[in-house]
Design a protein around this motif. Structure first.
Motif, mmCIF file in Angstrom:
data_model
loop_
_atom_site.group_PDB
_atom_site.id
_atom_site.type_symbol
_atom_site.label_atom_id
_atom_site.label_comp_id
_atom_site.label_asym_id
_atom_site.label_seq_id
_atom_site.Cartn_x
_atom_site.Cartn_y
_atom_site.Cartn_z
ATOM 1 N N ILE A 47 31.020 3.813 12.865
ATOM 2 C CA ILE A 47 31.562 4.791 13.675
ATOM 3 C C ILE A 47 33.249 4.563 13.646
ATOM 4 C CG2 ILE A 47 31.987 5.851 15.645
ATOM 5 C CD1 ILE A 47 29.134 5.787 16.416
ATOM 6 N N THR A 51 34.611 7.704 11.169
ATOM 7 C CA THR A 51 34.675 9.014 12.091
ATOM 8 C C THR A 51 36.280 9.328 12.106
ATOM 9 O OG1 THR A 51 32.952 8.208 13.719
ATOM 10 C CG2 THR A 51 34.656 9.830 14.463
ATOM 11 N N PHE A 55 34.241 16.206 15.416
ATOM 12 C CA PHE A 55 33.125 15.696 15.470
ATOM 13 C C PHE A 55 31.849 16.205 15.923
ATOM 14 C CE2 PHE A 55 30.221 12.461 17.039
ATOM 15 C CZ PHE A 55 30.158 11.149 16.091
ATOM 16 N N TYR A 69 32.908 6.778 19.692
ATOM 17 C CA TYR A 69 33.365 7.481 18.525
ATOM 18 C C TYR A 69 34.682 8.458 19.291
ATOM 19 C CZ TYR A 69 30.257 11.494 20.652
ATOM 20 O OH TYR A 69 29.486 12.264 21.174
ATOM 21 N N CYS A 73 38.362 10.803 17.210
ATOM 22 C CA CYS A 73 38.067 12.252 16.910
ATOM 23 C C CYS A 73 39.367 13.256 17.405
ATOM 24 C CB CYS A 73 36.835 12.752 17.671
ATOM 25 S SG CYS A 73 35.361 11.855 17.282
ATOM 26 N N THR A 110 32.998 14.999 10.552
ATOM 27 C CA THR A 110 31.890 14.124 11.014
ATOM 28 C C THR A 110 30.605 14.539 11.651
ATOM 29 O OG1 THR A 110 33.896 12.434 10.941
ATOM 30 C CG2 THR A 110 31.717 11.437 11.475
ATOM 31 N N LEU A 112 27.029 13.119 13.631
ATOM 32 C CA LEU A 112 26.430 11.937 14.151
ATOM 33 C C LEU A 112 24.930 12.492 14.170
ATOM 34 C CD1 LEU A 112 25.776 8.880 14.823
ATOM 35 C CD2 LEU A 112 26.181 9.771 17.264
#
Length: 256
Positions: A47, A51, A55, A69, A73, A110, A112
């Motif tokens: 991460i 990252t 996000f 994270y 961001c 990014t 997740l």
């Protein structure tokens, strides 16, 4: 991210500058501790490394990785199922993740996708949607199961090998940066035994804790640890992967 000011840790907590699994059984079942520990150890590395920018936490639930994270961001968007079984106080947008996403093209740097892909009936569509909403050079971080028990029944559709995961992402024009196996034969056996025992009652919980402790002690033996790492090529509990939308429209070729 909605209600960011009220966010609280759930499955993972911060300890000595790293994220580790919680000891709260209401947030993380004792039978799930082995695999959660494996996953968070890898996410502690990837991460921060991958990252950036805007996000997207896709299938966010309680956003358990939020504190990990957040420092990397500029903006965070949380999307979850319309009727998630995990509760969604942090969701910016509710959506059916098995269908095209109501998100603009090339919006995120990014994504997740944690413990989500196995619950989607059309993983190819989901990965194509991730490609669509990623900016050029944007990255997708995700974990998927392989030798892992059924969960969230009946919405549990697939298990993935490394090679299947590479093929699916390549078909979505995403390049592979790395695919990391989780655990190995010992971890898989211990995890399955814990789940077979079940988590109810003090006797069962004591046995599960003893298995967890024994696994740590055995894994600390160098020769056993070396063999366990080697066994992960054939007997992983799952994988964590990092994939990237290429700068050009060509893509689809593994970088690793």
């Amino acid at each position: 991210m909605r209600n960011a000011e009220t966010w609280k840790p759930s499955r993972f907590i911060e300890k000595n500058g790293r994220h580790v699994i919680t000891t709260d059984p209401s947030e993380l079942a004792p039978t799930s501790r082995i695999n959660a520990r494996l996953a968070v150890a890898i996410y502690n590395r990837i991460i921060p490394e991958h990252t950036r920018g805007h996000f997207l936490d896709l299938g966010c639930g309680k956003a358990p990785f939020y504190k990990l994270y957040r420092p990397y961001c500029d903006e965070i968007t949380c999307v979850d199922w319309t009727a998630s079984g995990h509760g969604n106080p942090y969701t910016d947008l509710s959506a059916d993740l098995s269908k095209p996403l109501p998100l603009a093209d090339q919006q995120f740097d990014t994504i997740l996708l944690s413990s989500v892909l196995e619950h989607l009936p059309d993983p190819g569509l989901a990965l194509s949607e991730c490609y669509r909403v990623l900016k050029p050079n944007g990255k997708l971080l995700m974990n998927v199961p392989f030798l892992y028990g059924l969960h969230e029944i009946p919405f549990d559709y697939f298990r993935y090998t490394e090679y299947g995961l590479r093929q699916l992402t390549a078909c979505a024009n995403l390049n592979t940066i790395e695919v990391i196996p989780l655990g190995g034969g010992l971890h898989v056996a211990a995890d399955h035994l814990c789940k077979w025992i079940g988590g109810g009652g003090m006797i069962k919980l004591t046995i599960i804790k003893a298995i967890d402790t024994a696994l740590d002690l055995v894994h600390a033996v160098p020769a056993i640890r070396k063999r366990e790492i080697a066994s992960a090529t054939q007997y992983p509990s799952g994988y964590i992967g990092v994939f990237q939308r290429p700068a050009s429209a060509e893509g689809g070729l593994d970088a690793a």
